[in-house]
Design a protein around this motif. Structure first.
Motif, short mmCIF file in Angstrom:
data_model
loop_
_atom_site.label_atom_id
_atom_site.label_comp_id
_atom_site.label_asym_id
_atom_site.label_seq_id
_atom_site.Cartn_x
_atom_site.Cartn_y
_atom_site.Cartn_z
N GLN A 22 0.83 -1.21 0.00
CA GLN A 22 0.00 0.00 0.00
C GLN A 22 0.87 1.25 0.00
OE1 GLN A 22 -2.84 -0.28 3.22
NE2 GLN A 22 -4.45 -0.63 1.69
N SER A 23 1.90 1.17 0.83
CA SER A 23 2.80 2.31 0.94
C SER A 23 3.48 2.57 -0.40
CB SER A 23 3.83 2.03 2.02
OG SER A 23 4.83 3.00 2.00
N GLN A 24 3.87 1.45 -1.04
CA GLN A 24 4.52 1.53 -2.35
C GLN A 24 3.57 2.20 -3.35
OE1 GLN A 24 7.47 -0.77 -2.29
NE2 GLN A 24 8.25 0.76 -3.69
N ASP A 25 2.29 1.76 -3.29
CA ASP A 25 1.31 2.32 -4.22
C ASP A 25 1.13 3.82 -3.98
OD1 ASP A 25 1.08 -0.15 -5.21
OD2 ASP A 25 -0.82 -0.65 -4.22
N ALA A 26 1.13 4.18 -2.66
CA ALA A 26 0.91 5.58 -2.30
C ALA A 26 2.05 6.46 -2.78
CB ALA A 26 0.76 5.71 -0.79
N THR A 27 3.20 5.86 -2.98
CA THR A 27 4.38 6.61 -3.41
C THR A 27 4.11 7.36 -4.70
OG1 THR A 27 5.64 4.82 -2.51
CG2 THR A 27 6.85 6.43 -3.76
N ARG A 28 3.29 6.71 -5.54
CA ARG A 28 3.06 7.34 -6.85
C ARG A 28 2.44 8.74 -6.69
NH1 ARG A 28 0.36 2.14 -8.29
NH2 ARG A 28 2.13 0.74 -8.52
N SER A 29 1.55 8.88 -5.69
CA SER A 29 0.92 10.19 -5.51
C SER A 29 1.79 11.10 -4.62
CB SER A 29 -0.48 10.05 -4.92
OG SER A 29 -0.39 9.28 -3.74
N ARG A 30 2.62 10.44 -3.78
CA ARG A 30 3.50 11.26 -2.92
C ARG A 30 4.93 10.83 -3.15
NH1 ARG A 30 1.36 10.86 3.04
NH2 ARG A 30 1.02 8.70 2.47
N PRO A 31 5.53 11.32 -4.19
CA PRO A 31 6.84 10.79 -4.60
C PRO A 31 7.96 10.97 -3.58
CG PRO A 31 5.99 12.37 -6.20
CD PRO A 31 5.05 12.39 -5.06
N ALA A 32 7.71 11.65 -2.50
CA ALA A 32 8.76 11.81 -1.50
C ALA A 32 8.92 10.59 -0.62
CB ALA A 32 8.47 13.03 -0.64
N ARG A 33 7.99 9.60 -0.73
CA ARG A 33 8.01 8.43 0.16
C ARG A 33 8.39 7.15 -0.60
NH1 ARG A 33 4.10 7.95 4.60
NH2 ARG A 33 3.48 6.06 3.55
N GLY A 34 9.02 6.22 0.12
CA GLY A 34 9.32 4.89 -0.44
C GLY A 34 8.40 3.86 0.20
N GLY A 35 8.84 2.63 0.24
CA GLY A 35 8.04 1.56 0.84
C GLY A 35 8.14 1.57 2.35
N SER A 36 7.24 0.84 3.02
CA SER A 36 7.32 0.76 4.48
C SER A 36 7.61 -0.68 4.90
CB SER A 36 6.02 1.26 5.12
OG SER A 36 5.02 0.30 4.96
N PHE A 37 8.40 -0.81 5.95
CA PHE A 37 8.80 -2.15 6.39
C PHE A 37 8.66 -2.26 7.90
CE2 PHE A 37 10.83 -1.26 2.45
CZ PHE A 37 10.67 -2.45 1.75
N ALA A 38 8.23 -3.45 8.38
CA ALA A 38 8.00 -3.60 9.82
C ALA A 38 9.14 -4.40 10.44
CB ALA A 38 6.68 -4.32 10.05
N PHE A 39 9.48 -4.05 11.66
CA PHE A 39 10.54 -4.76 12.38
C PHE A 39 10.13 -4.99 13.82
CE2 PHE A 39 12.59 -2.57 8.96
CZ PHE A 39 13.53 -3.47 8.50
N GLU A 40 10.69 -6.04 14.43
CA GLU A 40 10.58 -6.15 15.87
C GLU A 40 11.82 -5.45 16.42
OE1 GLU A 40 10.34 -10.10 17.52
OE2 GLU A 40 10.73 -9.30 19.53
N VAL A 41 11.62 -4.54 17.36
CA VAL A 41 12.77 -3.79 17.89
C VAL A 41 12.82 -3.93 19.41
CG1 VAL A 41 12.83 -2.12 16.01
CG2 VAL A 41 11.39 -1.68 18.01
N HIS A 42 13.91 -3.46 19.98
CA HIS A 42 14.06 -3.52 21.43
C HIS A 42 12.99 -2.66 22.08
CE1 HIS A 42 15.81 -3.22 25.42
NE2 HIS A 42 16.61 -4.24 25.09
N PRO A 43 12.32 -3.15 23.15
CA PRO A 43 11.22 -2.38 23.74
C PRO A 43 11.66 -1.00 24.23
CG PRO A 43 11.23 -4.61 24.58
CD PRO A 43 12.48 -4.45 23.79
N LYS A 44 12.95 -0.86 24.52
CA LYS A 44 13.38 0.44 25.04
C LYS A 44 13.99 1.33 23.96
CE LYS A 44 13.75 -0.66 29.85
NZ LYS A 44 14.62 -0.98 30.97
N ALA A 45 13.96 0.88 22.72
CA ALA A 45 14.56 1.67 21.65
C ALA A 45 13.64 2.83 21.28
CB ALA A 45 14.79 0.79 20.43
N SER A 46 14.25 3.99 21.06
CA SER A 46 13.44 5.16 20.69
C SER A 46 13.40 5.28 19.17
CB SER A 46 14.06 6.41 21.30
OG SER A 46 15.33 6.60 20.72
#
Lengths: 103, 546
Positions: A22-46
């Motif tokens: 979806q994010s990739q598709d949205a890029t076409r209308s908002r060319p300043a953005r790329g794709g979005s990716f999810a990660f598991e991160v440390h609970p205390k990471a900012s």
């Protein structure tokens, strides 16, 4: 905290790939953005720590970081109640010329 | 118009619309069948168009095929496989069938690759064979890089990769689907010979004019009596031929004792003792009495188990302790009851019938052999150079079944098979030639064998061997004998058909034609040929390995 402690693992899931698409598709209308990716991160990471870590590990430009804290799920072991650990999820939106090859 | 309709018309009197309806139904059925078949056939036809194949003659009826499958075909095959897999694959984090194709390719790429390779190679080979219109014999061998372990001069074991011709299964283990470019592999194929069949009618066949005489029945009866006889001790007499002897035996070579055995039992005839054939032993021992000491010298064969004494002269010293002689029962009421008959006349009639049926089948087999010879002689072609082991084994198996049906004892069959393996090549070439000729006749004349025919053949073998039907069938199916049996029945059918059209002339036959009837002297005193209605053997058995 080491960058490899901040980013625990990428989340390769149906939901994640769907959002990325979806994010990739949205890029076409908002060319300043790329794709979005999810990660598991440390609970205390900012967010800045996550942004820095992702940029270093994958050599990409991060536009934004959204995080959410996930509660652990209740679990029962015989007569005792316990729970799975709480964890933090981070969805990073990349710059238009960046891409992470997760699979 | 369909065959059915033609048949209906021939029979006459059936209304046209009925036959038309039947024809229409059949046409629909055929169309349905065609659509069922198309998937595989389409793929094969497509591949046939796409692939490139080069043929190189390596020898007579021996070619090398270099098959090249283009990249497009490989990609198409892989794509299909991945699409199929995408529908079924279960990947953590995704519902079944929702995982992205890219992820599937990464996870299952190696497995799909080897599956696709198997399909491409097997289909590619079939398509190439069809494209070139050649008839391969057996499975091809494929050229592959095989890892072999070799020991070098210093005794260090090393893995070396060499290019070798290996069976398809093995080759597939070693081959890999290329990630880029076309797939090329080399097959080594033996071809079926191409030839014209000779004239199949009026084959000249000679039928020996033989019949069972009273003398033959007498001999058979005597043999039967001998097989139910008992050995009894002889007091104060001399050894006669075929007596059973108990003696202390000492075998020595070059003055050194190799074996000694007390109360060794042996027969008074030429026999084999401890692997050494005692030729002329019968003459040497006849006339000896209990208590006599005598020696006998014989040459140890060069294939003896004991390497040290091979091709040397062995001396046997015997001290005779006891003589036993076969007591043949008279044809009296007790004997007749034992073999299940009331009168001697009945027994003789039954024996004659049995012998006649045996004789008839022998004569028929002889005539079949003549037809086989004719077919092989009159057909001119070369048998493929490297006669494959499979074909040789098949020839041996067929002989084994022949012997089973001829009621030859198991021990004898095992012995014969061993002998055959040694000198089977010539015979295998002949048999192969006959096999190709008969196969072509079966193809041209549409001769097939039904399941019932195979079962009835197995039933008759089971009855003759005195075993259960299921057991014999299992034995056959385990060793791949069912296929051989099928071929045998088919060949018999063909030969019967040819015999019916043959020009049979009668010739004077030998006096005694039945091969199962031998002179009683050559028979072992205590063994008997298993045969329906014969009594069970009694008493002990000879300890010699003659």
């Amino acid at each position: 905290m080491d960058i490899y402690h901040i980013v625990k693992r990428p989340l390769v899931t149906e939901k994640g790939t769907h959002q990325a698409q979806q994010s990739q598709d949205a890029t076409r209308s908002r060319p300043a953005r790329g794709g979005s990716f999810a990660f598991e991160v440390h609970p205390k990471a900012s967010k800045p720590m996550i942004r820095q870590a992702i940029e270093k590990i994958y050599d990409v430009k991060v536009i934004s970081v959204r995080t959410s804290n996930r509660k652990g799920k209740p679990r029962r072991v015989r007569y005792k109640m316990g729970s799975t650990p709480k964890w933090k999820k981070a969805v990073v939106v990349l710059g238009p010329n960046s891409h992470i090859d997760l699979f | 118009m369909t065959d059915e309709k033609l048949a209906v018309e021939k029979a006459g009197g059936v209304e046209d619309d009925v036959s038309d309806a039947t024809g229409a139904d059949e046409a629909t059925a055929v169309a349905e069948k065609e659509t069922e078949l198309t998937d595989e056939e389409k793929a094969l036809a497509k591949l046939k168009e796409a692939l490139e194949v080069e043929k190189e003659e390596v020898g007579p009826l021996h070619v090398k095929l270099t098959i090249t499958i283009p990249r497009d075909t490989i990609d198409e095959e892989l794509g299909e496989q991945f699409q199929d897999l995408k529908r079924e694959a279960q990947v953590p984090g995704f519902r079944k069938g929702h995982a992205p194709l890219k992820l599937i390719e990464k996870r299952f790429g190696a497995d799909v690759g080897s599956d696709s390779l198997t399909r491409l190679v097997s289909r590619g080979y079939l398509a190439a064979v069809e494209k070139l219109d050649v008839k391969p014999l057996g499975d091809p061998l494929i050229c592959a890089m095989v890892t072999e372990k070799r020991t070098d001069d210093n005794g260090v074991e090393k893995s070396v990769k060499t290019e070798r011709l290996v069976p398809v299964d093995r080759a597939l283990e070693e081959m890999k689907l290329p990630s880029e470019g076309p797939l090329t592999f080399v097959c080594d194929v033996e071809l079926k010979p191409e030839f014209e069949l000779p004239e199949l009618t009026k084959i000249p066949v000679k039928r020996p004019k033989v019949r069972i005489t009273k003398k033959d029945v007498d001999l058979e009866l005597k043999r039967m009596r001998m097989s139910s006889g008992r050995f009894q001790p002889v007091e104060g007499g001399k050894v006669e031929a075929d007596d059973l002897l108990y003696a202390d035996m000492k075998m020595s070579v070059d003055g050194e004792v190799v074996v000694t055995e007390d109360n060794f039992d042996l027969a008074a005839r030429d026999l084999r003792v401890k692997g050494v054939p005692l030729i002329g032993f019968a003459d040497a021992v006849v006339g000896k009495k209990v208590g006599d000491e005598f020696a006998f010298e014989a040459m140890v064969p060069d294939d003896h188990d004991n390497i040290d004494i091979r091709s040397k002269t062995a001396k046997f010293d015997f001290v005779l302790h006891e003589i036993k002689r076969l007591h043949v029962p008279p044809i009296d009421a007790e004997f007749l009851e034992g073999v299940g008959f009331d009168t001697e006349e009945e027994l003789r009639t039954q024996l004659k019938l049995q012998m006649e049926s045996r004789l008839e089948s022998t004569v028929k087999r002889g005539m079949h052999a003549q037809i086989g010879e004719y077919l092989v002689e009159k057909t001119d072609f070369e048998v493929p150079e490297g006669v494959s082991r499979r074909q040789t084994d098949r020839a041996i198996q067929r002989r084994m079944i022949d012997m089973y049906t001829e009621n030859v004892p198991q021990a004898e069959i095992d012995k014969k098979v061993d002998e055959m393996r040694a000198k089977v090549h010539d015979q295998a070439t002949h048999d192969l030639k006959l096999f190709f000729v008969l196969e072509k006749i079966a193809e041209e004349q549409d001769i097939e064998v039904r399941e019932e025919e195979i079962n009835s053949a197995i039933a008759s073998i089971a009855a003759m061997q005195g075993q259960r039907f299921d057991r014999i069938r299992d034995q056959f199916s385990k060793g791949g004998g069912l296929n051989t049996l099928y071929l045998r029945i088919r060949d018999d059918k063909i030969l019967d058909k040819l015999l019916a059209d043959a020009e049979v002339s009668e010739t004077k036959g030998p006096k005694t034609k039945d091969p199962n009837t031998k002179e009683p002297k050559t028979k072992e005193p205590k063994t008997k040929e298993p045969k329906a209605k014969s009594p069970q053997p009694k008493g002990g058995k000879s300890g010699t390995d003659s």
